[in-house]
Design a protein around this motif. Structure first.
Motif, PDB file in Angstrom:
ATOM      1  N   ILE A  28       0.831  -1.202   0.000  1.00 25.10           N
ATOM      2  CA  ILE A  28       0.000   0.000   0.000  1.00 25.10           C
ATOM      3  C   ILE A  28       0.868   1.256   0.000  1.00 25.10           C
ATOM      4  O   ILE A  28       0.681   2.161  -0.824  1.00 25.10           O
ATOM      5  CB  ILE A  28      -0.958   0.006   1.214  1.00 25.10           C
ATOM      6  N   VAL A  29       1.829   1.314   0.909  1.00 31.48           N
ATOM      7  CA  VAL A  29       2.684   2.496   1.018  1.00 31.48           C
ATOM      8  C   VAL A  29       3.498   2.689  -0.256  1.00 31.48           C
ATOM      9  O   VAL A  29       3.591   3.805  -0.782  1.00 31.48           O
ATOM     10  CB  VAL A  29       3.592   2.415   2.263  1.00 31.48           C
ATOM     11  N   ASN A  30       4.074   1.608  -0.779  1.00 29.34           N
ATOM     12  CA  ASN A  30       4.856   1.716  -2.014  1.00 29.34           C
ATOM     13  C   ASN A  30       4.001   2.201  -3.183  1.00 29.34           C
ATOM     14  O   ASN A  30       4.459   2.994  -3.997  1.00 29.34           O
ATOM     15  CB  ASN A  30       5.518   0.385  -2.369  1.00 29.34           C
ATOM     16  N   SER A  31       2.781   1.732  -3.255  1.00 36.12           N
ATOM     17  CA  SER A  31       1.885   2.168  -4.339  1.00 36.12           C
ATOM     18  C   SER A  31       1.621   3.664  -4.269  1.00 36.12           C
ATOM     19  O   SER A  31       1.686   4.365  -5.279  1.00 36.12           O
ATOM     20  CB  SER A  31       0.560   1.408  -4.283  1.00 36.12           C
ATOM     21  N   VAL A  32       1.350   4.160  -3.080  1.00 36.06           N
ATOM     22  CA  VAL A  32       1.087   5.590  -2.906  1.00 36.06           C
ATOM     23  C   VAL A  32       2.343   6.396  -3.228  1.00 36.06           C
ATOM     24  O   VAL A  32       2.283   7.396  -3.954  1.00 36.06           O
ATOM     25  CB  VAL A  32       0.590   5.896  -1.474  1.00 36.06           C
ATOM     26  N   LEU A  33       3.489   5.955  -2.724  1.00 34.49           N
ATOM     27  CA  LEU A  33       4.735   6.680  -2.967  1.00 34.49           C
ATOM     28  C   LEU A  33       5.128   6.663  -4.442  1.00 34.49           C
ATOM     29  O   LEU A  33       5.590   7.677  -4.972  1.00 34.49           O
ATOM     30  CB  LEU A  33       5.864   6.118  -2.101  1.00 34.49           C
ATOM     31  N   LYS A  34       4.915   5.547  -5.119  1.00 40.74           N
ATOM     32  CA  LYS A  34       5.238   5.471  -6.549  1.00 40.74           C
ATOM     33  C   LYS A  34       4.408   6.469  -7.352  1.00 40.74           C
ATOM     34  O   LYS A  34       4.908   7.110  -8.272  1.00 40.74           O
ATOM     35  CB  LYS A  34       5.012   4.053  -7.088  1.00 40.74           C
ATOM     36  N   VAL A  35       3.148   6.596  -7.006  1.00 35.21           N
ATOM     37  CA  VAL A  35       2.282   7.553  -7.705  1.00 35.21           C
ATOM     38  C   VAL A  35       2.803   8.971  -7.502  1.00 35.21           C
ATOM     39  O   VAL A  35       2.888   9.758  -8.447  1.00 35.21           O
ATOM     40  CB  VAL A  35       0.811   7.424  -7.229  1.00 35.21           C
ATOM     41  N   LYS A  36       3.166   9.312  -6.276  1.00 33.53           N
ATOM     42  CA  LYS A  36       3.680  10.653  -5.993  1.00 33.53           C
ATOM     43  C   LYS A  36       5.020  10.903  -6.685  1.00 33.53           C
ATOM     44  O   LYS A  36       5.256  11.985  -7.222  1.00 33.53           O
ATOM     45  CB  LYS A  36       3.830  10.865  -4.482  1.00 33.53           C
ATOM     46  N   ILE A  37       5.912   9.925  -6.681  1.00 39.39           N
ATOM     47  CA  ILE A  37       7.208  10.069  -7.354  1.00 39.39           C
ATOM     48  C   ILE A  37       6.994  10.284  -8.844  1.00 39.39           C
ATOM     49  O   ILE A  37       7.586  11.188  -9.448  1.00 39.39           O
ATOM     50  CB  ILE A  37       8.105   8.843  -7.077  1.00 39.39           C
ATOM     51  N   ASN A  38       6.133   9.475  -9.450  1.00 38.68           N
ATOM     52  CA  ASN A  38       5.848   9.626 -10.881  1.00 38.68           C
ATOM     53  C   ASN A  38       5.200  10.971 -11.184  1.00 38.68           C
ATOM     54  O   ASN A  38       5.488  11.573 -12.221  1.00 38.68           O
ATOM     55  CB  ASN A  38       4.980   8.471 -11.390  1.00 38.68           C
ATOM     56  N   PHE A  39       4.340  11.449 -10.308  1.00 33.47           N
ATOM     57  CA  PHE A  39       3.728  12.762 -10.484  1.00 33.47           C
ATOM     58  C   PHE A  39       4.808  13.838 -10.592  1.00 33.47           C
ATOM     59  O   PHE A  39       4.785  14.678 -11.486  1.00 33.47           O
ATOM     60  CB  PHE A  39       2.777  13.072  -9.321  1.00 33.47           C
ATOM     61  N   HIS A  40       5.755  13.808  -9.663  1.00 34.39           N
ATOM     62  CA  HIS A  40       6.815  14.826  -9.661  1.00 34.39           C
ATOM     63  C   HIS A  40       7.732  14.679 -10.875  1.00 34.39           C
ATOM     64  O   HIS A  40       8.157  15.684 -11.460  1.00 34.39           O
ATOM     65  CB  HIS A  40       7.620  14.763  -8.367  1.00 34.39           C
ATOM     66  N   LYS A  41       8.023  13.451 -11.276  1.00 33.05           N
ATOM     67  CA  LYS A  41       8.870  13.233 -12.456  1.00 33.05           C
ATOM     68  C   LYS A  41       8.180  13.731 -13.723  1.00 33.05           C
ATOM     69  O   LYS A  41       8.804  14.375 -14.569  1.00 33.05           O
ATOM     70  CB  LYS A  41       9.235  11.755 -12.600  1.00 33.05           C
ATOM     71  N   LEU A  42       6.905  13.434 -13.862  1.00 30.22           N
ATOM     72  CA  LEU A  42       6.161  13.896 -15.039  1.00 30.22           C
ATOM     73  C   LEU A  42       6.019  15.419 -15.046  1.00 30.22           C
ATOM     74  O   LEU A  42       6.103  16.049 -16.101  1.00 30.22           O
ATOM     75  CB  LEU A  42       4.783  13.236 -15.102  1.00 30.22           C
ATOM     76  N   ASP A  59      15.271  21.045  -8.870  1.00 31.66           N
ATOM     77  CA  ASP A  59      15.365  20.514  -7.520  1.00 31.66           C
ATOM     78  C   ASP A  59      14.669  19.156  -7.472  1.00 31.66           C
ATOM     79  O   ASP A  59      13.470  19.059  -7.734  1.00 31.66           O
ATOM     80  CB  ASP A  59      14.712  21.486  -6.545  1.00 31.66           C
ATOM     81  N   ASN A  60      15.420  18.130  -7.180  1.00 32.25           N
ATOM     82  CA  ASN A  60      14.866  16.780  -7.047  1.00 32.25           C
ATOM     83  C   ASN A  60      14.610  16.426  -5.586  1.00 32.25           C
ATOM     84  O   ASN A  60      14.420  15.264  -5.258  1.00 32.25           O
ATOM     85  CB  ASN A  60      15.826  15.755  -7.662  1.00 32.25           C
ATOM     86  N   GLY A  61      14.595  17.434  -4.729  1.00 30.29           N
ATOM     87  CA  GLY A  61      14.460  17.200  -3.295  1.00 30.29           C
ATOM     88  C   GLY A  61      13.247  16.384  -2.914  1.00 30.29           C
ATOM     89  O   GLY A  61      13.345  15.455  -2.121  1.00 30.29           O
ATOM     90  N   ARG A  62      12.091  16.722  -3.465  1.00 29.95           N
ATOM     91  CA  ARG A  62      10.865  16.007  -3.092  1.00 29.95           C
ATOM     92  C   ARG A  62      10.904  14.567  -3.589  1.00 29.95           C
ATOM     93  O   ARG A  62      10.496  13.647  -2.877  1.00 29.95           O
ATOM     94  CB  ARG A  62       9.637  16.744  -3.642  1.00 29.95           C
ATOM     95  N   ILE A  63      11.426  14.363  -4.796  1.00 30.65           N
ATOM     96  CA  ILE A  63      11.541  13.001  -5.337  1.00 30.65           C
ATOM     97  C   ILE A  63      12.474  12.180  -4.455  1.00 30.65           C
ATOM     98  O   ILE A  63      12.155  11.046  -4.076  1.00 30.65           O
ATOM     99  CB  ILE A  63      12.029  13.020  -6.794  1.00 30.65           C
ATOM    100  N   ASN A  64      13.619  12.758  -4.099  1.00 30.90           N
ATOM    101  CA  ASN A  64      14.577  12.045  -3.243  1.00 30.90           C
ATOM    102  C   ASN A  64      13.993  11.760  -1.867  1.00 30.90           C
ATOM    103  O   ASN A  64      14.209  10.679  -1.302  1.00 30.90           O
ATOM    104  CB  ASN A  64      15.870  12.851  -3.110  1.00 30.90           C
ATOM    105  N   GLU A  65      13.232  12.709  -1.341  1.00 29.03           N
ATOM    106  CA  GLU A  65      12.584  12.530  -0.042  1.00 29.03           C
ATOM    107  C   GLU A  65      11.609  11.349  -0.078  1.00 29.03           C
ATOM    108  O   GLU A  65      11.576  10.519   0.840  1.00 29.03           O
ATOM    109  CB  GLU A  65      11.849  13.818   0.313  1.00 29.03           C
ATOM    110  N   LEU A  66      10.828  11.268  -1.136  1.00 22.92           N
ATOM    111  CA  LEU A  66       9.862  10.175  -1.265  1.00 22.92           C
ATOM    112  C   LEU A  66      10.559   8.827  -1.466  1.00 22.92           C
ATOM    113  O   LEU A  66      10.129   7.806  -0.924  1.00 22.92           O
ATOM    114  CB  LEU A  66       8.896  10.460  -2.421  1.00 22.92           C
ATOM    115  N   MET A  67      11.653   8.829  -2.220  1.00 23.83           N
ATOM    116  CA  MET A  67      12.412   7.588  -2.424  1.00 23.83           C
ATOM    117  C   MET A  67      13.076   7.129  -1.117  1.00 23.83           C
ATOM    118  O   MET A  67      13.125   5.929  -0.830  1.00 23.83           O
ATOM    119  CB  MET A  67      13.433   7.778  -3.540  1.00 23.83           C
ATOM    120  N   ASP A  68      13.551   8.085  -0.319  1.00 23.89           N
ATOM    121  CA  ASP A  68      14.096   7.750   1.002  1.00 23.89           C
ATOM    122  C   ASP A  68      13.005   7.171   1.897  1.00 23.89           C
ATOM    123  O   ASP A  68      13.253   6.235   2.665  1.00 23.89           O
ATOM    124  CB  ASP A  68      14.714   8.982   1.665  1.00 23.89           C
TER     125      ASP A  68
END
Length: 99
Positions: A28-42, A59-68
């Motif tokens: 569940i958590v990975n699914s939510v985080l993947k959606v947010k990471i993809n949102f920021h990348k797109l 700035d990739n800060g938010r993407i890196n934060e979500l990946m962490d």
């Protein structure tokens, strides 16, 4: 919820609420985080699309934060899984219309 006679200004979505196995919780958590990471990348990609001269320095800060957060969550839940513990999760999204 704040409401007026004309317009609703807030909404609450009870997205996650319950007891899960560590594996289910990680899914569940990975699914939510993947959606947010993809949102920021797109979003980052759409800013540079069609601009050949753009150096793509953003700035990739938010993407890196979500990946962490993905990594930390996996480590945290693997501890729970090792001990056979159940996981309780609660996640609410609050939406407000700003004036």
């Amino acid at each position: 919820m704040n409401t007026t006679a004309e317009q609703k200004t807030t909404q609450k979505i009870n997205l996650i609420n319950g007891e899960y196995t560590a594996s289910e919780a990680l899914d569940i958590v990975n699914s939510v985080l993947k959606v947010k990471i993809n949102f920021h990348k797109l979003n980052r990609l759409s800013i540079t699309e069609g601009n050949n001269k753009d150096e793509c320095v953003y700035d990739n800060g938010r993407i890196n934060e979500l990946m962490d957060a993905q990594k930390t969550t996996k480590e945290f839940l693997s501890q729970a899984q090792s001990s056979g513990k159940k996981i309780k999760m609660h996640g609410v999204i609050h939406i407000e219309i700003e004036e």
